[in-house]
Design a protein around this motif. Structure first.
Motif, PDB file in Angstrom:
ATOM      1  N   GLU A 127     -18.013 -24.717  15.233  1.00 51.43           N
ATOM      2  CA  GLU A 127     -17.417 -23.668  16.059  1.00 51.43           C
ATOM      3  C   GLU A 127     -16.420 -22.842  15.255  1.00 51.43           C
ATOM      4  O   GLU A 127     -16.302 -21.631  15.442  1.00 51.43           O
ATOM      5  CB  GLU A 127     -16.725 -24.282  17.276  1.00 51.43           C
ATOM      6  CG  GLU A 127     -17.652 -24.919  18.288  1.00 51.43           C
ATOM      7  CD  GLU A 127     -18.049 -26.347  17.946  1.00 51.43           C
ATOM      8  OE1 GLU A 127     -18.738 -26.976  18.756  1.00 51.43           O
ATOM      9  OE2 GLU A 127     -17.675 -26.832  16.848  1.00 51.43           O
ATOM     10  N   ARG A 128     -15.738 -23.501  14.352  1.00 51.02           N
ATOM     11  CA  ARG A 128     -14.738 -22.804  13.541  1.00 51.02           C
ATOM     12  C   ARG A 128     -15.396 -21.781  12.624  1.00 51.02           C
ATOM     13  O   ARG A 128     -14.899 -20.667  12.447  1.00 51.02           O
ATOM     14  CB  ARG A 128     -13.967 -23.836  12.715  1.00 51.02           C
ATOM     15  CG  ARG A 128     -12.644 -23.336  12.214  1.00 51.02           C
ATOM     16  CD  ARG A 128     -11.852 -24.491  11.656  1.00 51.02           C
ATOM     17  NE  ARG A 128     -10.489 -24.090  11.388  1.00 51.02           N
ATOM     18  CZ  ARG A 128      -9.569 -24.897  10.912  1.00 51.02           C
ATOM     19  NH1 ARG A 128      -9.869 -26.152  10.670  1.00 51.02           N
ATOM     20  NH2 ARG A 128      -8.352 -24.462  10.684  1.00 51.02           N
ATOM     21  N   ALA A 131     -10.496 -15.341  17.262  1.00 46.20           N
ATOM     22  CA  ALA A 131      -9.152 -14.994  16.791  1.00 46.20           C
ATOM     23  C   ALA A 131      -8.935 -13.491  16.914  1.00 46.20           C
ATOM     24  O   ALA A 131      -7.864 -13.032  17.330  1.00 46.20           O
ATOM     25  CB  ALA A 131      -8.960 -15.445  15.346  1.00 46.20           C
ATOM     26  N   THR A 132      -9.963 -12.694  16.568  1.00 45.92           N
ATOM     27  CA  THR A 132      -9.874 -11.245  16.760  1.00 45.92           C
ATOM     28  C   THR A 132      -9.757 -10.920  18.246  1.00 45.92           C
ATOM     29  O   THR A 132      -9.015 -10.006  18.630  1.00 45.92           O
ATOM     30  CB  THR A 132     -11.091 -10.542  16.150  1.00 45.92           C
ATOM     31  OG1 THR A 132     -11.168 -10.851  14.751  1.00 45.92           O
ATOM     32  CG2 THR A 132     -10.990  -9.035  16.310  1.00 45.92           C
ATOM     33  N   PHE A 149     -16.929 -11.110  24.413  1.00 45.60           N
ATOM     34  CA  PHE A 149     -16.748 -12.002  25.558  1.00 45.60           C
ATOM     35  C   PHE A 149     -15.529 -12.910  25.376  1.00 45.60           C
ATOM     36  O   PHE A 149     -14.970 -13.398  26.363  1.00 45.60           O
ATOM     37  CB  PHE A 149     -18.023 -12.783  25.917  1.00 45.60           C
ATOM     38  CG  PHE A 149     -18.458 -13.879  24.988  1.00 45.60           C
ATOM     39  CD1 PHE A 149     -17.764 -15.077  24.873  1.00 45.60           C
ATOM     40  CD2 PHE A 149     -19.628 -13.745  24.246  1.00 45.60           C
ATOM     41  CE1 PHE A 149     -18.210 -16.111  24.064  1.00 45.60           C
ATOM     42  CE2 PHE A 149     -20.077 -14.765  23.415  1.00 45.60           C
ATOM     43  CZ  PHE A 149     -19.361 -15.955  23.332  1.00 45.60           C
ATOM     44  N   GLY A 150     -15.076 -13.079  24.123  1.00 44.04           N
ATOM     45  CA  GLY A 150     -13.809 -13.789  23.917  1.00 44.04           C
ATOM     46  C   GLY A 150     -12.641 -13.019  24.522  1.00 44.04           C
ATOM     47  O   GLY A 150     -11.773 -13.593  25.193  1.00 44.04           O
ATOM     48  N   SER A 186      -8.711 -19.787  20.144  1.00 44.95           N
ATOM     49  CA  SER A 186     -10.109 -19.855  19.720  1.00 44.95           C
ATOM     50  C   SER A 186     -10.738 -21.189  20.103  1.00 44.95           C
ATOM     51  O   SER A 186     -11.889 -21.240  20.566  1.00 44.95           O
ATOM     52  CB  SER A 186     -10.216 -19.638  18.207  1.00 44.95           C
ATOM     53  OG  SER A 186      -9.752 -18.361  17.845  1.00 44.95           O
ATOM     54  N   ALA A 187      -9.985 -22.263  19.902  1.00 46.88           N
ATOM     55  CA  ALA A 187     -10.485 -23.593  20.268  1.00 46.88           C
ATOM     56  C   ALA A 187     -10.735 -23.669  21.771  1.00 46.88           C
ATOM     57  O   ALA A 187     -11.752 -24.222  22.220  1.00 46.88           O
ATOM     58  CB  ALA A 187      -9.482 -24.661  19.830  1.00 46.88           C
ATOM     59  N   GLU A 188      -9.830 -23.103  22.548  1.00 52.47           N
ATOM     60  CA  GLU A 188      -9.966 -23.135  24.006  1.00 52.47           C
ATOM     61  C   GLU A 188     -11.195 -22.349  24.459  1.00 52.47           C
ATOM     62  O   GLU A 188     -11.975 -22.824  25.293  1.00 52.47           O
ATOM     63  CB  GLU A 188      -8.689 -22.560  24.646  1.00 52.47           C
ATOM     64  CG  GLU A 188      -8.627 -22.692  26.165  1.00 52.47           C
ATOM     65  CD  GLU A 188      -9.253 -21.509  26.879  1.00 52.47           C
ATOM     66  OE1 GLU A 188      -9.872 -21.726  27.940  1.00 52.47           O
ATOM     67  OE2 GLU A 188      -9.137 -20.381  26.383  1.00 52.47           O
ATOM     68  N   ILE A 189     -11.399 -21.147  23.888  1.00 50.50           N
ATOM     69  CA  ILE A 189     -12.561 -20.339  24.265  1.00 50.50           C
ATOM     70  C   ILE A 189     -13.853 -21.025  23.826  1.00 50.50           C
ATOM     71  O   ILE A 189     -14.849 -21.050  24.562  1.00 50.50           O
ATOM     72  CB  ILE A 189     -12.492 -18.927  23.651  1.00 50.50           C
ATOM     73  CG1 ILE A 189     -11.203 -18.208  24.056  1.00 50.50           C
ATOM     74  CG2 ILE A 189     -13.693 -18.094  24.091  1.00 50.50           C
ATOM     75  CD1 ILE A 189     -10.959 -16.912  23.294  1.00 50.50           C
ATOM     76  N   ALA A 190     -13.850 -21.586  22.618  1.00 50.16           N
ATOM     77  CA  ALA A 190     -15.047 -22.252  22.101  1.00 50.16           C
ATOM     78  C   ALA A 190     -15.467 -23.402  23.007  1.00 50.16           C
ATOM     79  O   ALA A 190     -16.661 -23.567  23.316  1.00 50.16           O
ATOM     80  CB  ALA A 190     -14.797 -22.754  20.680  1.00 50.16           C
ATOM     81  N   MET A 191     -14.514 -24.192  23.445  1.00 50.87           N
ATOM     82  CA  MET A 191     -14.839 -25.322  24.321  1.00 50.87           C
ATOM     83  C   MET A 191     -15.285 -24.838  25.698  1.00 50.87           C
ATOM     84  O   MET A 191     -16.182 -25.413  26.312  1.00 50.87           O
ATOM     85  CB  MET A 191     -13.645 -26.259  24.420  1.00 50.87           C
ATOM     86  CG  MET A 191     -13.381 -27.032  23.125  1.00 50.87           C
ATOM     87  SD  MET A 191     -12.086 -28.287  23.242  1.00 50.87           S
ATOM     88  CE  MET A 191     -10.620 -27.260  23.342  1.00 50.87           C
ATOM     89  N   ALA A 192     -14.668 -23.750  26.186  1.00 52.63           N
ATOM     90  CA  ALA A 192     -15.010 -23.233  27.513  1.00 52.63           C
ATOM     91  C   ALA A 192     -16.402 -22.621  27.549  1.00 52.63           C
ATOM     92  O   ALA A 192     -17.054 -22.601  28.603  1.00 52.63           O
ATOM     93  CB  ALA A 192     -13.972 -22.206  27.951  1.00 52.63           C
TER      94      ALA A 192
END
Length: 362
Positions: free
Chosen positions: A147-148, A156-157, A187-188, A316-322
């Motif tokens: 994911e990173r 992050a952007t 969508f982020g 970013s971690a929160e959005i990736a998991m969601a």
């Protein structure tokens, strides 16, 4: 010493590529040799190529003649070290070329990161010179390597854009329209705006018919509009337009439809890169290129160095998991598979639900 494989791209014709091999890549005094075992490939990399001359993306990893190395976000392991502070076995995440190996020159070394001090990189935006030493980071980050590489730089952007809008009180907008909302940065941003309980601003996403279901499943837009149907957007509302597509036809259509109610028009990405060009005189706020390092630099002065990117990383971690259930990771191996995927990105043929992860290591 390593046998390195790279994919080079013609800086004047992005569809022309060249596979290059080097049999004796090695680290010099004070340098480290990194084996790059995974990197993400998205429309963001096309944006790097498109703005390569203007921002300097081609200059991070110079190639020969008309050729360039498109940067990617990747994870790698130090396999040779002549730097006393960065040992063999160190795991890194950061800005790398589309390659199996590269050489870095560590400096300003901290427990959790170092800067590449290669002379040719010092005049370039510094945020891309930082390499994270991931073993010193929280477990939540070390467990999200894919994911990173694939999502974090884009999300992050998204966070920097979200902060830019908040920092400017959304320019007084009653709705935020996001062009190419199916892009990961798009969508982020929609996710961050939608989840903020203090924001009542309407979030409108513009996308292709083929990506409409994907965007609706994300649940982060109050309204989803297909390209060509921009007249469905409420033109009576003050509007901040954030464009991830780079499609000048879309920009013109929205400005002409909403008119002087466009209070901000930020150009961010280029998922529809061949639709670019000068927008000309348009009603409303003048379209301007959004340069994320500028907002990051502002916040670093206000919050302290690195604070902005730390917030962006956790967001970013929160959005990736969601959103993890909405994306399917596909693994590609070797330069031919990479080249095929690059051509698909250029032709906008990579669906929003696909996450391309690549390795050029043997």
């Amino acid at each position: 010493m390593a046998s390195c494989t790279e994919l080079w791209v013609d800086r004047k014709d992005f569809r022309k590529t060249r596979t290059v091999g080097e049999q004796n890549l090695t680290a010099g005094d004070g340098q480290v040799l990194v084996a790059i075992d995974k990197f993400g490939l998205t429309a963001n990399n096309v944006s790097y190529a498109l703005s390569g001359e203007m921002i300097g993306y081609w200059s991070y990893f110079p190639a020969e003649g008309q050729w360039g190395k498109v940067p990617v976000w990747a994870c790698g392991t130090v396999v040779e070290s002549h730097s006393p502070e960065v040992p063999v076995g160190e795991r890194l995440w950061g800005f790398f070329p589309m390659a199996s190996h590269t050489v870095l020159t560590p400096g300003k070394v901290r427990e959790d990161q170092f800067m590449d001090m290669a002379e040719h990189r010092q005049a370039l935006p510094a945020m891309y010179n930082a390499y994270r030493r991931t073993q010193a980071e929280p477990d939540i980050l070390t467990k999200l390597e894919n994911e990173r590489c694939l999502l974090f730089p884009l999300f992050a952007t998204s966070f920097v854009l979200y902060d830019y809008l908040i920092d400017n009180a959304l320019f007084g907008a009653e709705q935020v329209v996001i062009g190419s909302v199916s892009s990961k940065t798009g969508f982020g941003l929609a996710h961050l705006l939608h989840r903020d309980s203090e924001i009542s601003t309407k979030v409108v996403g513009v996308t292709s018919a083929g990506n409409t279901a994907f965007v609706r499943d994300l649940g982060c837009c109050d309204q989803v509009v297909n390209y060509g149907e921009e007249s469905q957007i409420d033109a009576s509302l003050r509007t901040a337009y954030i464009d991830m597509s780079g499609n000048v036809t879309l920009t013109r259509a929205l400005h002409q439809h909403i008119g002087d109610n466009i209070v901000e028009s930020a150009m961010v990405g280029a998922s529809h890169w061949e639709g670019g060009g000068a927008a000309g005189d348009l009603p409303g706020a003048k379209p301007t290129f959004f340069f994320a390092p500028g907002q990051i630099g502002k916040r670093d002065k206000e919050w302290g160095p690195g604070a902005m990117m730390q917030k962006a990383m956790m967001a970013s971690a929160e959005i990736a998991m969601a959103t993890s259930g909405n994306l399917k990771v596909e693994w590609l191996h070797g330069p031919e598979a990479l080249d095929n995927a690059w051509q698909q990105l250029l032709d906008n043929q990579v669906g929003a639900s696909r996450g391309l992860m690549v390795s050029l290591l043997d």
